[in-house]
Motif scaffolding. Structure first.
Motif, PDB file in Angstrom:
ATOM      1  N   ARG A 182       0.825  -1.243  -0.085  1.00 18.07           N
ATOM      2  CA  ARG A 182       0.087   0.053   0.164  1.00 18.07           C
ATOM      3  C   ARG A 182       0.926   1.356   0.099  1.00 18.07           C
ATOM      4  N   ALA A 183       0.719   2.061  -1.028  1.00 20.80           N
ATOM      5  CA  ALA A 183       1.425   3.333  -1.150  1.00 20.80           C
ATOM      6  C   ALA A 183       0.599   4.372  -0.420  1.00 20.80           C
ATOM      7  N   LEU A 184       1.080   5.147   0.581  1.00 18.38           N
ATOM      8  CA  LEU A 184       0.252   6.300   1.116  1.00 18.38           C
ATOM      9  C   LEU A 184       0.985   7.533   0.680  1.00 18.38           C
ATOM     10  N   LEU A 185       0.308   8.539  -0.218  1.00 15.87           N
ATOM     11  CA  LEU A 185       0.655   9.726  -0.586  1.00 15.87           C
ATOM     12  C   LEU A 185      -0.389  10.810  -0.265  1.00 15.87           C
ATOM     13  N   SER A 186      -0.129  11.462   0.884  1.00 17.16           N
ATOM     14  CA  SER A 186      -0.972  12.483   1.301  1.00 17.16           C
ATOM     15  C   SER A 186      -1.561  13.419   0.272  1.00 17.16           C
ATOM     16  N   ALA A 187      -2.682  13.937   0.110  1.00 20.36           N
ATOM     17  CA  ALA A 187      -3.005  14.898  -0.802  1.00 20.36           C
ATOM     18  C   ALA A 187      -2.457  16.258  -0.876  1.00 20.36           C
ATOM     19  N   GLN A 241      -1.935  14.339   7.159  1.00 22.36           N
ATOM     20  CA  GLN A 241      -1.109  15.157   6.263  1.00 22.36           C
ATOM     21  C   GLN A 241       0.375  14.529   6.285  1.00 22.36           C
ATOM     22  N   GLY A 242       1.192  14.761   4.945  1.00 25.15           N
ATOM     23  CA  GLY A 242       2.769  14.649   5.216  1.00 25.15           C
ATOM     24  C   GLY A 242       2.965  13.116   5.064  1.00 25.15           C
ATOM     25  N   ARG A 243       2.126  12.231   4.693  1.00 30.03           N
ATOM     26  CA  ARG A 243       2.267  10.758   4.578  1.00 30.03           C
ATOM     27  C   ARG A 243       2.694  10.645   3.304  1.00 30.03           C
ATOM     28  N   LEU A 244       4.069   9.841   3.448  1.00 26.48           N
ATOM     29  CA  LEU A 244       4.808   9.673   1.963  1.00 26.48           C
ATOM     30  C   LEU A 244       5.700   8.259   2.386  1.00 26.48           C
ATOM     31  N   GLU A 245       4.871   7.192   2.195  1.00 25.22           N
ATOM     32  CA  GLU A 245       5.593   5.826   2.719  1.00 25.22           C
ATOM     33  C   GLU A 245       4.752   4.805   1.837  1.00 25.22           C
ATOM     34  N   VAL A 246       5.513   3.601   2.212  1.00 28.37           N
ATOM     35  CA  VAL A 246       4.834   2.309   1.438  1.00 28.37           C
ATOM     36  C   VAL A 246       4.750   1.423   2.798  1.00 28.37           C
ATOM     37  N   GLN A 247       3.598   0.843   2.603  1.00 28.47           N
ATOM     38  CA  GLN A 247       3.291  -0.291   3.813  1.00 28.47           C
ATOM     39  C   GLN A 247       3.213  -1.719   2.936  1.00 28.47           C
ATOM     40  N   PHE A 248       3.644  -2.641   3.867  1.00 24.47           N
ATOM     41  CA  PHE A 248       3.752  -3.879   3.555  1.00 24.47           C
ATOM     42  C   PHE A 248       2.880  -4.763   4.525  1.00 24.47           C
ATOM     43  N   ILE A 249       1.659  -5.238   4.294  1.00 25.87           N
ATOM     44  CA  ILE A 249       0.885  -5.756   5.278  1.00 25.87           C
ATOM     45  C   ILE A 249       0.912  -7.321   4.795  1.00 25.87           C
ATOM     46  N   GLN A 250       0.750  -8.098   5.850  1.00 26.18           N
ATOM     47  CA  GLN A 250       0.632  -9.569   5.910  1.00 26.18           C
ATOM     48  C   GLN A 250      -0.052 -10.155   7.260  1.00 26.18           C
ATOM     49  N   GLY A 251      -1.464 -10.223   7.075  1.00 25.40           N
ATOM     50  CA  GLY A 251      -2.129 -10.668   8.270  1.00 25.40           C
ATOM     51  C   GLY A 251      -2.145  -9.641   9.255  1.00 25.40           C
ATOM     52  N   ASP A 252      -1.393  -9.938  10.469  1.00 22.80           N
ATOM     53  CA  ASP A 252      -1.492  -8.667  11.471  1.00 22.80           C
ATOM     54  C   ASP A 252      -0.006  -8.343  11.469  1.00 22.80           C
TER      55      ASP A 252
END
Length: 673
Positions: free
Chosen positions: A186-191, A234-245
């Protein structure tokens, strides 16, 4: 007669030359080495054999090691190639290796693409020292996994580095292939990021999608992708890797430009960061609990805390912070580290720790009895000095009941670290250097170690008699030298010490010990449970639930009065061993090997400790008698030269006799002719 002799000599010369040529051709294409060492230092270990047997896909190693390097690197390079030949012989068709020519532009480009770094070495050319940039690395390739082994400058421990890299690669591929649900990227790029005018931001969504497709292809299509543009966050510029918990966050770096504005990382650097993030998420590293909440050394503090320990273990174990005052230890945690607590443990926390050991859990404790409290800068201006503060955590009583008593005796040793000081060199008596018999040669943890350094340690009291602890055994691992003593006040360990004080009796002091066997619980009952409001009873008055009569307030079933035969506690009498002052995160010192070996042993993997310790030390001569060295010296000075002279006289005599026999033979032929 003369022609016949010359003919036979010519035939013999031709046959010998042919045999030598054939042997040379055979030896150039066949590899054979006989290991005559008692410890099998030059044979592949059982762990290596198991790792190669696990490989279901081709396992490849690419060598990026510059040719024609000066000593000692040329010897390391040859040892690396010899070792890989043994891997190839054992692995068969599933293993192969390749030596890449790094003198070519293609080879150097491939090395940089894998993330290998050049190293500056010194060599003598034209009678002067010159600097040269070389590659000293290798990469392990298995399926989609890649593991680097860089900066190979020593031959000792090389098999451990290669086998560990192969094991990590195989485990990661197996973990990806065995996932029951996909990993979400999941890529999080704040507006609100657009108002910062970050250079390259408009192309970032497309670049991230391209990176996803490449990573997903290499990960057996186990990933899904989602782009999110949150407006409230605001200010989110990151990538999350999520698998289960499980969650692994990879922040995308933003840099300030010299003349204003901002820019992102290069796309290749972003991809490498994301690949490492995924590896961290799916890594199959065993989990080790790490106690927090009672003043323990901080895992993120790389100065005074245990940051060096975190880096040392990151490729081998996942440290899981656990606050014992808030909940039970998870059932998948079978090893717990307690490192340098400075606050008193609550009864609930001590009980949970105690019952963890009773369930067969393994406990590794770095415990101090004092710590040095530094004054503030303002106080130092007025001449304030550091003060030693005594620590009481409650663990001391629990460990003493188990059989390991951490005394208040502060250990000083004449065999200690020598530091450079103004006007000379100064012994740091509170920093013993442990070598020889100070390390237990019968334990896999310390068998091959030498020159382990501890700092600010206390003496551990262990029973002297073998039958002092019923069903338990204590193994001293680290001891000071016979020229060590203790003081009750650490402030007495100053620069004014000049060896063992008069009146003191020097002796060895135990600094680390391992307790195994049937360990009795410190508690009689769970706190604030069935024994409502009453103080807990210490181990001296221990009465287990099995000794209670029915109806007399029997304890719940989860309470255990003994650990059975699987309990183990390893106590080190100083937490300084886990700090950057004594611990090298790259494991280039014996201290790191001791910590890793100890954890491997507690995790019931002694084979890994044996492999890591392989070739670390050279066997030393043990002099049985003080007279023997003198006898050997005079034997070498007198007897050996005399034997050489005698042998020379014998050879000379035999040559003269042979010469006279030949003269007599040819004289008889001339007379007869």
């Amino acid at each position: 007669m003369g022609n016949s002799t010359r003919y036979r000599a010519t035939i013999h010369l031709v046959l010998i030359t042919a045999i030598l040529v054939v042997l040379n051709l055979v030896s150039s294409n066949a590899f054979f080495r006989l290991d005559l060492t008692s410890s099998g230092a030059y044979s592949l270990s059982p762990l290596t054999r198991e790792t190669l047997a696990r490989a279901e896909d081709p396992l490849r190693v690419r060598i990026f090691y510059t040719d024609r390097v000066p000593p000692p690197y040329n010897g390391v390079r040859q040892y690396l190639l010899d070792l890989l030949r043994e891997y190839e012989t054992l692995g068969g068709r599933s293993f192969s290796y390749e030596v890449v020519d790094v003198s070519s532009p293609e080879g150097r480009a491939a090395a940089r693409e894998y993330g290998l770094e050049q190293v500056e070495i010194q060599e003598v050319r034209s009678d002067e020292f010159q600097s040269r940039a070389v590659f000293l690395g290798a990469v392990v390739l298995y399926g989609s996994a890649l593991e680097k082994v860089d900066h190979i400058s020593r031959s000792d421990g090389l098999e451990y580095l290669l086998t560990s890299a192969m094991e990590r690669a195989i485990s990661r591929v197996d973990a990806l292939a065995g996932l029951t649900e996909p990993v979400k990227m999941r890529a999080l790029l704040s507006a609100d990021l657009e108002r910062y005018r970050i250079q390259g931001l408009e192309d970032l969504p497309r670049q991230l999608e391209d990176i996803f497709h490449r990573i997903n292809r290499d990960s057996y299509d186990r990933l899904t992708y989602e782009l999110s543009r949150p407006r409230d966050d605001q200010g989110r510029l990151e990538v999350q890797f999520i698998q289960g918990d499980r969650l692994q966050t990879v922040p995308l770096q933003v840099y300030a430009e010299l003349f204003g504005g901002y820019s992102l990382d290069d796309p290749q650097d972003i991809e490498e960061s994301l690949r490492w993030g995924l590896r961290s998420l799916v890594a199959a590293n065993p989990r080790v609990g790490y106690s927090v909440g009672f003043g323990e050394r901080d895992l993120q503090d790389h100065r005074q805390g245990a940051g060096a320990l975190t880096l040392l273990l990151e490729n081998r174990y996942d440290l899981v912070p656990l606050d014992l005052s808030e909940g039970e230890i998870p059932p998948d945690i079978d090893t717990l580290v307690v490192n340098g607590p400075r606050e008193e443990f609550s009864r609930q926390a001590l009980y949970r720790l105690d019952q963890f050991v009773m369930r067969g859990g393994r406990l590794m404790v770095f415990l101090d009895r004092h710590y040095q409290q530094m004054p503030s800068q303002q106080e130092m201006l007025f001449g304030a000095q550091p003060q030693w503060v005594e620590i009481e955590t409650g663990l001391e009583k629990v460990l003493a009941h188990y059989g390991l008593e951490l005394t208040s005796g502060f250990v000083l040793d004449e065999e200690s670290f020598v530091a450079s000081a103004q006007g000379g060199r100064q012994k740091i008596y509170q920093a013993p250097v442990l070598r020889g018999d100070s390390l237990n040669r019968d334990s896999v943890i310390t068998r091959a170690l030498e020159d382990v350094i501890v700092l600010n340690a206390q003496e551990i009291g262990v029973p002297r008699a073998d039958d002092a602890l019923a069903g338990r055994r204590v193994t001293p691992l680290l001891q000071s030298s016979p020229r060590s003593w203790t003081v009750d006040d650490p402030s007495l360990a100053g620069p004014g010490i000049q060896g063992v004080p008069p009146g003191e009796t020097p002796d060895r002091r135990v600094l680390a010990a391992l307790l195994e066997g049937e360990i009795p619980s410190f508690f009689q009952a769970p706190p604030e449970d069935l024994v409502s409001g009453e103080d807990l009873v210490s181990g001296e008055d221990l009465v287990s639930g099995e000794d209670q009569e029915p109806g007399a307030g029997a304890f719940p079933e989860r309470f255990r009065g003994s650990s059975g035969s699987g309990g183990a506690v390893l106590l080190v009498s100083s937490s300084e061993l886990t700090t950057a002052q004594l611990l090298d995160p790259q494991n280039r010192t014996p201290n790191g090997t001791f910590v890793l070996n100890a954890l491997d042993y507690l995790k019931d993997q002694p084979g890994r400790a044996e492999l890591r310790s392989k070739g670390l030390t050279v066997p030393r001569l043990h002099i049985a008698s003080p007279v023997l060295p003198g006898m050997i010296r005079w034997f070498n000075l007198l007897v050996v030269p005399a034997l050489v002279v005698l042998l020379g006289l014998v050879v000379r005599s035999r040559r003269r006799a042979r010469s006279r026999a030949l003269e007599a033979f040819f004289s008889d032929e001339e007379v007869s002719s």
